[in-house]
Design a protein around this motif. Structure first.
Motif, PDB file in Angstrom:
ATOM      1  N   GLN A 282       0.834  -1.208   0.000  1.00  0.00           N
ATOM      2  CA  GLN A 282       0.000   0.000   0.000  1.00  0.00           C
ATOM      3  C   GLN A 282       0.865   1.253   0.000  1.00  0.00           C
ATOM      4  O   GLN A 282       0.581   2.210  -0.718  1.00  0.00           O
ATOM      5  CB  GLN A 282      -0.907   0.003   1.228  1.00  0.00           C
ATOM      6  N   ARG A 283       1.919   1.198   0.790  1.00  0.00           N
ATOM      7  CA  ARG A 283       2.793   2.377   0.870  1.00  0.00           C
ATOM      8  C   ARG A 283       3.445   2.669  -0.487  1.00  0.00           C
ATOM      9  O   ARG A 283       3.372   3.788  -0.994  1.00  0.00           O
ATOM     10  CB  ARG A 283       3.857   2.166   1.944  1.00  0.00           C
ATOM     11  N   TRP A 285       2.489   1.711  -3.373  1.00  0.00           N
ATOM     12  CA  TRP A 285       1.453   2.086  -4.346  1.00  0.00           C
ATOM     13  C   TRP A 285       1.065   3.552  -4.191  1.00  0.00           C
ATOM     14  O   TRP A 285       0.923   4.283  -5.173  1.00  0.00           O
ATOM     15  CB  TRP A 285       0.244   1.135  -4.217  1.00  0.00           C
ATOM     16  N   ARG A 286       0.959   4.009  -2.955  1.00  0.00           N
ATOM     17  CA  ARG A 286       0.673   5.438  -2.731  1.00  0.00           C
ATOM     18  C   ARG A 286       1.781   6.307  -3.312  1.00  0.00           C
ATOM     19  O   ARG A 286       1.529   7.333  -3.944  1.00  0.00           O
ATOM     20  CB  ARG A 286       0.525   5.734  -1.231  1.00  0.00           C
ATOM     21  N   GLU A 287       3.044   5.890  -3.111  1.00  0.00           N
ATOM     22  CA  GLU A 287       4.172   6.675  -3.627  1.00  0.00           C
ATOM     23  C   GLU A 287       4.107   6.768  -5.150  1.00  0.00           C
ATOM     24  O   GLU A 287       4.299   7.834  -5.748  1.00  0.00           O
ATOM     25  CB  GLU A 287       5.508   6.036  -3.205  1.00  0.00           C
ATOM     26  N   ALA A 289       1.424   6.216  -7.128  1.00  0.00           N
ATOM     27  CA  ALA A 289       0.223   6.932  -7.574  1.00  0.00           C
ATOM     28  C   ALA A 289       0.451   8.441  -7.477  1.00  0.00           C
ATOM     29  O   ALA A 289       0.058   9.199  -8.365  1.00  0.00           O
ATOM     30  CB  ALA A 289      -0.984   6.506  -6.739  1.00  0.00           C
ATOM     31  N   ALA A 290       1.107   8.878  -6.407  1.00  0.00           N
ATOM     32  CA  ALA A 290       1.375  10.306  -6.235  1.00  0.00           C
ATOM     33  C   ALA A 290       2.324  10.809  -7.324  1.00  0.00           C
ATOM     34  O   ALA A 290       2.130  11.889  -7.884  1.00  0.00           O
ATOM     35  CB  ALA A 290       1.962  10.572  -4.858  1.00  0.00           C
ATOM     36  N   GLN A 320      -4.279   2.893 -13.373  1.00  0.00           N
ATOM     37  CA  GLN A 320      -4.437   4.329 -13.130  1.00  0.00           C
ATOM     38  C   GLN A 320      -4.132   5.101 -14.414  1.00  0.00           C
ATOM     39  O   GLN A 320      -4.771   6.102 -14.725  1.00  0.00           O
ATOM     40  CB  GLN A 320      -3.507   4.788 -11.997  1.00  0.00           C
ATOM     41  N   SER A 450      11.283   3.036  -4.133  1.00  0.00           N
ATOM     42  CA  SER A 450      10.260   2.509  -3.237  1.00  0.00           C
ATOM     43  C   SER A 450      10.637   1.083  -2.892  1.00  0.00           C
ATOM     44  O   SER A 450      11.080   0.333  -3.756  1.00  0.00           O
ATOM     45  CB  SER A 450       8.891   2.475  -3.929  1.00  0.00           C
TER      46      SER A 450
END
Ligand code: ADP
Ligand code: MG
Length: 695
Positions: A282-283, A285-287, A289-290, A320, A450
Motif C-alpha cells: 500500500q505504501r 502504491w501510494r508513492e 500513484a502520487a 491508473q 520505493s
C-alpha cells in the motif's frame, strides 16, 4: 529544491569549458592527453600521481640491489642495436664515480632520439630496477635524463603519473605544472564545511600530491598524502552527487502526462483480488500513484525481494494510467516471464473490461499486426511483452507509463528505447536484486526508490539445506515424498557458462535420469533451446500440476510463480552467483506449504564458492545477501547494469559508506546555499563532460 534546477545556460557552459581547454598544445599531444581523459586545465590539475619515485639520491652501482628501483649516475661506454633475437638497443654504461662497476641498459622499443642521448661518453641519470640478466646486470627500459652541469638533484620525490603509450612522464609533468601555474586553486567547498569535515584545503591537498615535500621517503609520503587523498575522494564524490541531483532536478523541469485518477478501475481491481495488499505494498502504491499525478515524469525504482508482490503494484499503476486516458507497457526479460505477466494481468484486467496486448518475438505476423494496430489507435491501452515491444512497428498514440521488470537484465539502451515510445512517459523499473546502500546513494542517486520490505502473509519461510553430491539419493527420495503429497518440485541443472550445448546435454541427461529414478511421477523439461511455444506449453502444464517435477536450466530464474511448488533442488549450486541462488530459491515458499531449497554441491569447493554457499545458507533477506555479495565481489558488477550515463569515479572508493554519506550531505548544502560554488565544483570535476549528466 527549486534552485537545483537552476542551470547555467548551455552557451555559457561551453564558453567556460573552452576557456579552460589546455593551452599551447598541438593536435598529436592533444589526442594523447584526451586518451587519458585530459581535456582541460582542471583535468590536468586533477590528474594525480599513481606513486612516487626517489630521485633525490644517487645510489652507487656497486650497491644496487636486485628488484629495488634506484637512481644511478652513469657514463655510456658503448651503444649498439642488437638482434637478440628481436631488434633492441643496448647500452653498456659504468658508474661515474667508480668506473669498475658496469651495467647494461636495454630498450626493446626505442626512438632515434634515445639512441642519440645514449651516445658514447654521455653522462646520464638512470632510474629503474636492476635485474640479473643473461648478459650481466641490466635495467630494462630505464628512465634516463642527461646530466647537465649545475642541475642539482631534486629535493623531493618525483611523482609518477598514469600515462599512455607515447606520452612520457617528463612531458606529462611539464603540462601538469603549466596547468597548475595557470589555474587558481580556489576552494569550491565553503570554508565552514572544510573545517567542520576536518578536510585539507583544496589547494594544499593538490599541492601535496603533485609536489611532495622534500626529504620524505617513499614510505613516509603515503602517510603524509593520506589526508590529501581523502580530500580528493571527498570532492569527487561531492561532484558526482551534485551531478546526479541535477540530473534529477532537470527531469523535474520537463512535462509529463498528468495521470491522476478517480480510482474507478484501481479500486475495482483491489476489490476483486483474493488478497489484500500488505502495508508495504500500500505504501509503495501510494508513492507511485502520487508520482503519476505529478506534471513531470516519474523515475522510480521499485525494489522488493523475490515474491514480495511487485506485479500487482505494476498492474495498479497501469490501470491508473488507463483511467487518465493514457497507455502503458510492461517489459520483461524472458518469454516465460512475459507470458506469465500477461496471463496474470489478463486475469485481473479482463473482468474490468480492459484488454491487454501480448507481444513476443515468436508471435505470428498476423496476430502481431492486429495487436500493434490496436495499440496505435488506442483500442488497447496496455501492452506486455519481451523486448519485442521495442520494435519499430510498436507505437502508441498516448504513451504514459513504461514499466521494466527485472531491470538489471536489460541494458541502458533497451530501457531508454521503451521510454522513447512516448514523449516523456513516467518510468517505473522493478528489481528483486536490492542495491546495496552505498550504490543506491551514489550511482542511483537520481532515482526515487520505493521498497516493499515485507512478504505477503501466509508464507512459510524456505528451509535451506546444503547437501554434498554424494547424498543425491536422499534428495531424490525427498522430491518423491513431496510430490506424492500433492506438491511440486523444481530441479535446476548446473550452470555451464562455457557451453550452451553442454548445458543442454546435462539438462537432458538429468531429465532422463530422474525419469528412471522417479517412476510414476510426471516430469517435464524446460530449457533455453525450446521454441517459445514449447516452453510455454511445459510451463503451463507445470502451473496445472500436470508436470510434478520440472527439470530446468536457469530459464526459470526470474519471476516464475507456481505456489504449489515447494521443493527446489539446485545442482552444482557452487557455480551460481548469490543473486541467482536467491532468485531461484524465491521460486518456492510461495504457498502455504513448508518449503525447502536443497543446494547440491560437488567436489572440492573454492574459497569463494564456500563463502557464497555459507551466505545463502545463513541468510534469507535479499538485502543482506546483496550487501554481503558486494563485500565479496566489489561494486563493479552492480554498476555494470547501469554503465553509461554515469560519470565514473576515479579516486573514490564505494566501500567507504561514511565518506559517501558525508559527500551527499555536502552536495545538498552546496546546491542549497552555494549554487555558484556547486557550479564551479562541477566544472572542475566534470568540465566538458556535461553530456554525461543526461541520465
Ligand atoms: P515478485 O515481487 O517477485 O514479482 P509477484 O508479484 O510475482 O512477486 O508475487 C508473488 C505472489 O504473491 C503472486 O502469486 C501474487 O499474486 C501473490 N501476492 C502478491 N501480493 C500479495 C498479498 N498482499 N497477499 C497475498 N499474496 C500476494
Ligand atoms: Mg516479479
Amino acid at each position: 529544491m527549486a534552485h537545483w534546477s537552476r542551470r547555467m545556460p548551455s552557451s555559457l557552459l561551453t564558453e567556460v569549458s573552452n576557456a579552460r581547454r589546455i593551452a599551447g598544445i598541438g593536435p598529436a599531444l592533444k589526442e594523447k592527453l584526451a586518451r587519458l581523459g585530459l581535456r582541460t586545465d582542471d583535468d590536468l590539475v586533477l590528474h594525480f600521481p599513481l606513486r612516487y619515485e626517489d630521485e633525490t639520491y644517487i645510489t652507487p652501482l656497486a650497491e644496487a640491489q636486485p628488484g629495488v628501483a634506484a637512481q644511478f649516475e652513469v657514463e655510456v661506454i658503448s651503444t649498439e642495436i642488437a638482434f637478440r633475437p628481436r631488434r633492441q638497443l643496448i647500452s653498456r654504461v659504468r658508474d661515474v664515480a667508480e668506473s669498475s662497476s658496469e651495467l647494461m641498459l636495454r630498450f626493446l622499443n626505442f626512438y632515434p632520439s634515445q639512441q642519440k642521448m645514449l651516445a658514447q661518453g654521455a653522462r646520464l641519470r638512470v632510474y629503474g630496477e636492476v635485474r640479473r640478466g643473461f648478459f650481466g646486470d641490466e635495467i630494462v627500459h630505464p628512465r634516463c635524463t642527461p646530466v647537465r652541469d649545475g642541475i642539482p638533484l631534486p629535493a623531493s620525490l618525483t611523482p609518477v603519473y598514469p600515462t599512455t603509450a607515447g606520452l612520457g612522464q617528463g612531458i606529462l609533468r611539464r603540462h601538469i605544472e603549466a596547468a597548475l601555474a595557470r589555474t587558481e586553486l580556489i576552494d569550491t567547498l565553503p570554508r565552514a564545511l572544510v573545517v567542520q569535515q576536518e578536510l585539507l584545503e583544496f589547494s594544499i591537498a593538490v599541492d601535496l600530491l603533485h609536489h611532495p615535500p622534500p626529504a620524505l621517503s617513499v614510505d613516509a609520503i603515503q602517510r603524509v598524502t593520506r589526508l590529501a587523498w581523502q580530500r580528493v575522494r571527498f570532492d569527487e564524490l561531492v561532484a558526482q552527487q551534485i551531478s546526479m541531483r541535477r540530473a534529477y532536478a532537470a527531469r523535474r523541469t520537463c512535462g509529463a502526462p498528468l495521470i491522476s485518477s478517480d480510482g474507478r478501475l484501481t479500486n475495482a481491481l483491489l476489490k476483486q483480488l483474493p488478497f489484500t495488499l500488505t502495508a508495504a505494498q500500500q505504501r509503495v502504491w501510494r508513492e507511485i500513484a502520487a508520482d503519476l499525478a505529478q506534471p513531470h515524469p516519474m523515475q522510480r525504482l521499485l525494489q522488493g525481494d523475490v515474491g514480495s508482490g511487485k506485479t500487482i503494484v505494476a498492474a495498479l499503476a497501469m490501470l491508473q494510467t488507463v483511467e487518465a486516458g493514457y497507455q502503458s507497457a510492461l517489459m520483461a526479460p524472458t518469454e516465460i516471464l512475459a507470458e506469465q505477466h500477461y496471463r496474470k494481468l489478463a486475469a485481473w484486467m479482463e473482468p474490468l473490461g480492459q484488454r491487454i496486448a501480448w507481444l513476443s518475438g515468436s508471435q505470428k505476423k498476423r496476430e502481431r499486426t492486429t495487436l500493434t494496430a490496436a495499440l496505435a489507435n488506442r483500442e488497447i491501452m496496455m501492452a506486455v511483452g519481451t523486448h519485442a515491444l521495442l520494435e519499430d512497428d510498436v507505437s502508441f498514440s498516448r504513451f504514459g507509463l513504461a514499466i521494466v521488470d527485472e531491470q538489471h537484465r536489460f541494458g541502458v539502451h533497451q530501457r531508454l528505447a521503451l521510454k522513447r515510445k512516448g514523449e516523456a512517459p513516467h518510468q517505473l523499473t522493478m528489481s528483486a536484486t536490492p542495491i546495496p546502500r552505498t550504490l543506491a546513494m551514489t550511482f542511483y542517486a537520481d532515482l526515487d526508490v520505493s521498497v516493499i520490505d515485507a512478504l505477503p502473509p501466509g508464507r512459510t519461510p524456505v528451509t535451506t539445506r546444503l547437501a554434498a553430491e554424494t547424498r543425491r539419493a536422499e534428495v531424490i527420495a525427498r522430491v518423491r515424498d513431496n510430490c506424492l503429497a500433492g506438491r511440486q518440485a523444481y530441479w535446476v541443472c548446473p550452470l555451464i557458462e562455457e557451453s550452451e550445448t553442454l548445458q543442454l546435454k546435462t539438462a537432458e541427461e538429468t531429465y532422463a535420469q530422474l525419469l528412471a529414478d522417479l517412476p510414476g511421477l510426471r516430469i517435464g523439461l524446460v530449457h533455453g533451446r525450446l521454441k517459445p511455444a514449447e516452453k510455454a506449453a511445459v510451463m503451463a502444464s507445470f502451473v496445472r500440476n500436470e508436470v510434478q517435477v520440472l527439470v530446468a536450466t536457469t530459464v526459470i530464474e526470474v519471476g516464475v510463480d507456481v505456489p504449489n511448488a515447494s521443493v527446489m533442488v539446485i545442482e552444482n549450486a557452487e557455480r551460481f552467483g548469490l543473486a541467482q541462488l536467491h532468485q531461484l530459491r524465491g521460486r518456492v515458499g510461495r504457498g502455504a506449504a513448508e518449503s525447502a531449497c536443497v543446494l547440491l554441491y560437488g567436489g572440492a569447493l573454492s574459497e569463494t564458492a564456500r563463502q557464497r554457499l555459507k551466505i545463502i545458507y545463513e541468510n534469507s533477506d535479499g538485502f543482506e545477501i546483496a550487501r554481503q555479495d558486494l563485500a565479496l565481489r566489489g561494486p563493479g558488477e552492480f554498476i555494470g547494469a547501469r554503465q553509461s550515463g554515469v560519470p565514473l569515479l576515479r579516486y573514490a572508493n564505494l566501500d567507504d559508506t561514511e565518506l559517501v554519506e558525508r559527500a551527499r550531505d555536502a552536495a545538498e548544502l552546496l546546491l542549497r546555499d552555494h549554487p555558484e560554488l556547486a557550479e564551479r565544483h562541477l566544472q572542475r570535476w566534470l568540465g566538458g563532460r556535461e553530456d554525461l549528466l543526461k541520465a
